[in-house]
Write a protein that holds these residues in place. Structure first.
Motif, mmCIF file in Angstrom:
data_model
loop_
_atom_site.group_PDB
_atom_site.id
_atom_site.type_symbol
_atom_site.label_atom_id
_atom_site.label_comp_id
_atom_site.label_asym_id
_atom_site.label_seq_id
_atom_site.Cartn_x
_atom_site.Cartn_y
_atom_site.Cartn_z
ATOM 1 N N THR A 1 0.966 -2.398 -9.527
ATOM 2 C CA THR A 1 1.898 -2.203 -8.419
ATOM 3 C C THR A 1 3.075 -1.374 -8.924
ATOM 4 O O THR A 1 2.946 -0.666 -9.911
ATOM 5 C CB THR A 1 2.359 -3.573 -7.839
ATOM 6 N N THR B 1 0.955 1.659 3.376
ATOM 7 C CA THR B 1 0.462 1.561 1.999
ATOM 8 C C THR B 1 -0.439 2.727 1.644
ATOM 9 O O THR B 1 -0.337 3.290 0.542
ATOM 10 C CB THR B 1 -0.294 0.234 1.802
ATOM 11 N N CYS C 1 0.805 5.205 -1.311
ATOM 12 C CA CYS C 1 0.035 5.204 -2.561
ATOM 13 C C CYS C 1 -0.619 6.558 -2.819
ATOM 14 O O CYS C 1 -0.704 6.993 -3.979
ATOM 15 C CB CYS C 1 -1.025 4.111 -2.532
ATOM 16 N N ALA D 1 1.087 7.736 -6.309
ATOM 17 C CA ALA D 1 0.256 7.357 -7.466
ATOM 18 C C ALA D 1 0.404 8.304 -8.659
ATOM 19 O O ALA D 1 0.616 7.845 -9.786
ATOM 20 C CB ALA D 1 -1.201 7.229 -7.046
ATOM 21 N N PHE E 1 -6.296 3.568 -8.601
ATOM 22 C CA PHE E 1 -5.707 3.917 -7.305
ATOM 23 C C PHE E 1 -6.147 2.929 -6.227
ATOM 24 O O PHE E 1 -5.320 2.457 -5.427
ATOM 25 C CB PHE E 1 -6.116 5.333 -6.907
ATOM 26 N N TYR F 1 -4.336 -0.192 -6.677
ATOM 27 C CA TYR F 1 -2.955 -0.005 -6.227
ATOM 28 C C TYR F 1 -2.844 -0.148 -4.710
ATOM 29 O O TYR F 1 -1.951 -0.839 -4.195
ATOM 30 C CB TYR F 1 -2.488 1.377 -6.684
ATOM 31 N N VAL F 2 -3.764 0.490 -3.976
ATOM 32 C CA VAL F 2 -3.740 0.439 -2.510
ATOM 33 C C VAL F 2 -4.047 -0.971 -2.006
ATOM 34 O O VAL F 2 -3.313 -1.516 -1.165
ATOM 35 C CB VAL F 2 -4.746 1.445 -1.916
ATOM 36 N N GLY G 1 -1.325 -3.488 -2.971
ATOM 37 C CA GLY G 1 -0.118 -3.232 -2.192
ATOM 38 C C GLY G 1 -0.245 -3.723 -0.765
ATOM 39 O O GLY G 1 0.665 -4.384 -0.244
#
Length: 248
Positions: free
Chosen positions: A59, A181, A185, A189, A200, A203-204, A207
Motif C-alpha cells: 500500500t 482506486t 493506482c 504505481a 500492481f 496494490y489495487v 487498496g
C-alpha cells in the motif's frame, strides 16, 4: 413538476412517500467539513508518495487517511445534496493543486549551500518531489470517484427518502472507491516503485478492499455524524421536497 432555482434537477420524492431532504450551506458546518476534507486529501497525497509493505500487503503511506475523505463526502452528499458536494469536490481539487504548486516553489527556491542546507534540500526533494505525480493520480481519482460516490448516494436518497441510509453509504462507497482506486493506482504505481503486474494487482485489490472495509466499519460513526449534522442544520428539511439538493 418544475425545479426550484438553485437546486439540482433530481427527483426528491421517494417511492416510499418519504421525501428526500437537504440543507442549505448558510451555517458554518459546511465550511468546517470542507476544510477537514481538503486537509485530509492534501496530507494523504504527501503520504501516498511513500510505498508501504506490511508483510504481503502493498500500500502507500496515505492509506489510513484517504478513506476519511470519502466518509466526509458521504456526510456532505447526504446532508447538502449533490450540487453542494460537487462544489466541495472541486474546491478540494483546487486546494490540492495549490498545495502541489507550493511544494514545487519551495523545492525550486535557492537554499543554503552548507551541509545542513543541502541535506534539508535533498530531504524535501525526496519527500515532496514525487508529490505532483501523486497529486495528478489522486486528483483524477478523487474527482471521478467522489463524483460517482456522491451522485449515486443522492440518486438513492431520491428514491428512498430518509430511509435506508446504510444502503446509500455502502452502495455508493463500493462504486466510488473502486473507480478511485483503479485510477489512482494506475498512475501512482510507477512513482512509488511498483513495477511488476503482480504487485500492481496486489496494490489495487488491497487498496480497494481496505478503503471499502474502513468505510463499512465506520458506518455507525458516519450515521452519528450525519444525524448530528441534520439536527443542527437549521435549514435541513425546510427546502421544497421536490428537489434533490441545494446549492446554498
Amino acid at each position: 413538476m418544475p425545479t426550484a432555482p438553485g437546486h439540482d434537477a433530481l427527483p426528491a420524492t421517494a417511492a416510499s412517500g418519504s421525501p428526500a431532504r437537504f440543507a442549505s450551506i448558510g451555517s458554518p458546518y459546511f465550511g468546517i467539513l470542507l476544510a477537514i476534507m481538503a486537509v485530509v486529501l492534501i496530507l494523504s497525497n504527501i503520504g501516498a508518495s511513500k510505498g508501504v509493505a506490511i508483510g504481503p500487503i502493498v500500500t502507500d503511506g496515505g492509506f489510513f487517511l484517504f478513506p476519511l475523505a470519502y466518509i466526509l463526502g458521504d456526510v456532505i452528499s447526504e446532508v447538502y445534496g449533490f450540487k453542494v458536494a460537487r462544489k466541495a469536490i472541486f474546491t478540494t481539487f483546487a486546494l490540492s493543486v495549490f498545495a502541489s504548486l507550493c511544494y514545487w516553489i519551495i523545492i525550486a527556491l535557492p537554499g543554503f549551500d552548507d551541509e545542513f542546507g543541502t541535506t534539508k534540500q535533498a530531504a524535501l526533494e525526496g519527500a515532496l518531489g514525487p508529490v505532483p505525480q501523486i497529486v495528478l493520480a489522486s486528483l483524477l481519482a478523487f474527482l471521478a470517484g467522489q463524483t460517482i460516490n456522491s451522485w449515486i448516494l443522492v440518486r438513492m436518497k431520491a428514491r428512498t427518502g430518509e430511509r435506508s441510509l446504510w444502503a446509500r453509504i455502502m452502495g455508493s462507497s463500493v462504486a466510488g472507491e473502486f473507480v478511485d482506486t483503479l485510477i489512482f493506482c494506475s498512475i501512482a504505481a510507477p512513482v512509488i516503485g511498483i513495477a511488476d503486474f503482480a504487485t500492481f494487482v496486489n496494490y489495487v485489490v488491497v487498496g480497494f478492499l481496505y478503503k471499502t472495509l474502513v468505510e463499512f466499519i465506520l458506518v455507525p460513526v458516519t450515521y452519528l455524524v450525519i444525524g448530528w449534522m441534520k439536527k443542527r442544520e437549521p435549514s435541513y428539511g425546510t427546502a421544497a421536497p421536490a428537489v434533490a439538493g441545494k446549492a446554498g
